[in-house]
Design a protein around this motif. Sequence first.
Motif, short mmCIF file in Angstrom:
data_model
loop_
_atom_site.label_atom_id
_atom_site.label_comp_id
_atom_site.label_asym_id
_atom_site.label_seq_id
_atom_site.Cartn_x
_atom_site.Cartn_y
_atom_site.Cartn_z
N THR A 170 -25.01 -86.38 -57.24
CA THR A 170 -26.32 -85.77 -57.43
C THR A 170 -26.25 -84.27 -57.15
N ALA A 171 -25.59 -83.92 -56.04
CA ALA A 171 -25.47 -82.51 -55.67
C ALA A 171 -24.66 -81.73 -56.70
N PHE A 172 -23.55 -82.30 -57.15
CA PHE A 172 -22.69 -81.62 -58.12
C PHE A 172 -23.45 -81.30 -59.40
N CYS A 173 -24.15 -82.29 -59.93
CA CYS A 173 -24.87 -82.08 -61.19
C CYS A 173 -26.08 -81.17 -60.99
N SER A 174 -26.76 -81.29 -59.86
CA SER A 174 -27.88 -80.40 -59.57
C SER A 174 -27.40 -78.96 -59.41
N PHE A 175 -26.27 -78.80 -58.73
CA PHE A 175 -25.68 -77.47 -58.53
C PHE A 175 -25.41 -76.81 -59.87
N PHE A 176 -24.83 -77.56 -60.81
CA PHE A 176 -24.51 -76.96 -62.09
C PHE A 176 -25.71 -76.86 -63.03
N PHE A 177 -26.74 -77.63 -62.76
CA PHE A 177 -28.02 -77.39 -63.45
C PHE A 177 -28.50 -75.98 -63.12
N PHE A 178 -28.53 -75.67 -61.82
CA PHE A 178 -28.99 -74.34 -61.41
C PHE A 178 -27.98 -73.25 -61.73
N GLU A 179 -26.69 -73.58 -61.70
CA GLU A 179 -25.67 -72.58 -62.03
C GLU A 179 -25.82 -72.10 -63.45
N GLN A 180 -26.28 -72.96 -64.35
CA GLN A 180 -26.45 -72.57 -65.74
C GLN A 180 -27.54 -71.52 -65.92
N PHE A 181 -28.38 -71.34 -64.90
CA PHE A 181 -29.38 -70.28 -64.97
C PHE A 181 -28.71 -68.90 -65.02
N LEU A 182 -27.49 -68.79 -64.47
CA LEU A 182 -26.81 -67.49 -64.43
C LEU A 182 -26.39 -67.03 -65.83
N PRO A 183 -25.62 -67.84 -66.59
CA PRO A 183 -25.31 -67.37 -67.95
C PRO A 183 -26.54 -67.29 -68.86
N ILE A 184 -27.51 -68.17 -68.62
CA ILE A 184 -28.74 -68.09 -69.41
C ILE A 184 -29.45 -66.77 -69.14
N SER A 185 -29.51 -66.37 -67.87
CA SER A 185 -30.19 -65.11 -67.53
C SER A 185 -29.44 -63.91 -68.12
N THR A 186 -28.11 -63.99 -68.17
CA THR A 186 -27.33 -62.91 -68.80
C THR A 186 -27.70 -62.80 -70.28
N TYR A 187 -27.82 -63.94 -70.93
CA TYR A 187 -28.20 -63.98 -72.35
C TYR A 187 -29.62 -63.45 -72.53
N MET A 188 -30.53 -63.83 -71.62
CA MET A 188 -31.90 -63.35 -71.69
C MET A 188 -31.97 -61.83 -71.55
N ALA A 189 -31.21 -61.30 -70.59
CA ALA A 189 -31.25 -59.86 -70.32
C ALA A 189 -30.74 -59.04 -71.50
N ASP A 190 -30.00 -59.68 -72.39
CA ASP A 190 -29.43 -59.02 -73.56
C ASP A 190 -30.35 -59.09 -74.78
N ALA A 191 -31.55 -59.62 -74.60
CA ALA A 191 -32.44 -59.89 -75.74
C ALA A 191 -32.73 -58.64 -76.57
N ARG A 192 -33.03 -57.54 -75.91
CA ARG A 192 -33.31 -56.31 -76.67
C ARG A 192 -32.02 -55.58 -77.07
N ALA A 193 -31.09 -55.49 -76.15
CA ALA A 193 -29.86 -54.73 -76.42
C ALA A 193 -28.97 -55.43 -77.45
N GLN A 194 -28.91 -56.74 -77.40
CA GLN A 194 -28.09 -57.55 -78.30
C GLN A 194 -26.65 -57.03 -78.38
N GLU A 195 -26.06 -56.86 -77.21
CA GLU A 195 -24.68 -56.37 -77.12
C GLU A 195 -23.66 -57.48 -76.92
N LEU A 196 -24.11 -58.65 -76.48
CA LEU A 196 -23.18 -59.75 -76.23
C LEU A 196 -22.63 -60.30 -77.55
N PRO A 197 -21.36 -60.71 -77.55
CA PRO A 197 -20.85 -61.40 -78.74
C PRO A 197 -21.51 -62.77 -78.85
#
Length: 198
Positions: free
Chosen positions: A104-131
């Motif tokens: 439960t902890a492992f899967c919950s941890f990675f549920f929340f961990e995915q917020f990090l790459p998602i937030s990076t993608y979100m922050a690039d919304a205007r700049a659109q610099e990410l591949p």
Amino acid sequence: MNLPDQLTERLPFLYTLEEDWQPLERWALAGWLVFYVIFLYQAYRGEGVLLKIDLVFVPIHEGGHLLFRFFGQWISVAGGTFLQLFTPFALAVYFALNRQAAGTAFCSFFFFEQFLPISTYMADARAQELPLLTVGDGDYVIHDWNYLFGSLGVLNHDTTIAGAVRALGWLGMCATVAWLIVRAWTSDTSAGRLQTTT
């Protein structure tokens, strides 16, 4: 945990939530804590071999676009992030219903961990610099968050929203580790009480 009888009568699978969690040995808890501390350190630095686990979620994200494409473009675009988060969430629920704290902890941890790459993608919304990656026609690529934020009228707030999502991810990861420690400690002390009373 005692659930209302009306709820468990309608949803009998919830009876398992009234059972005790399976015990977690101290050596197993120690091993998990070492893993989580190293992972959090590498996530803080933004580099490290453990962060390669994010590559597992790339095909899940892309699969979400394909899975939801029949429901229109907006849902198809949002479906990538939805499936990326739903997968670890559903696995966490599975392990919780089976009263397995480490899973439960492992899967919950990675549920929340995915917020990090998602937030990076979100922050690039205007700049659109990410591949960008895509499945299918490489000439027709949509930046998920440029499209979603633009359609919602919040494109100018992309970095603010991303910051909040990132903070929520860090908070969730740390809370999950704390929950695992408390869960293991309470099951350990209750087991100790049982041994002293017999």
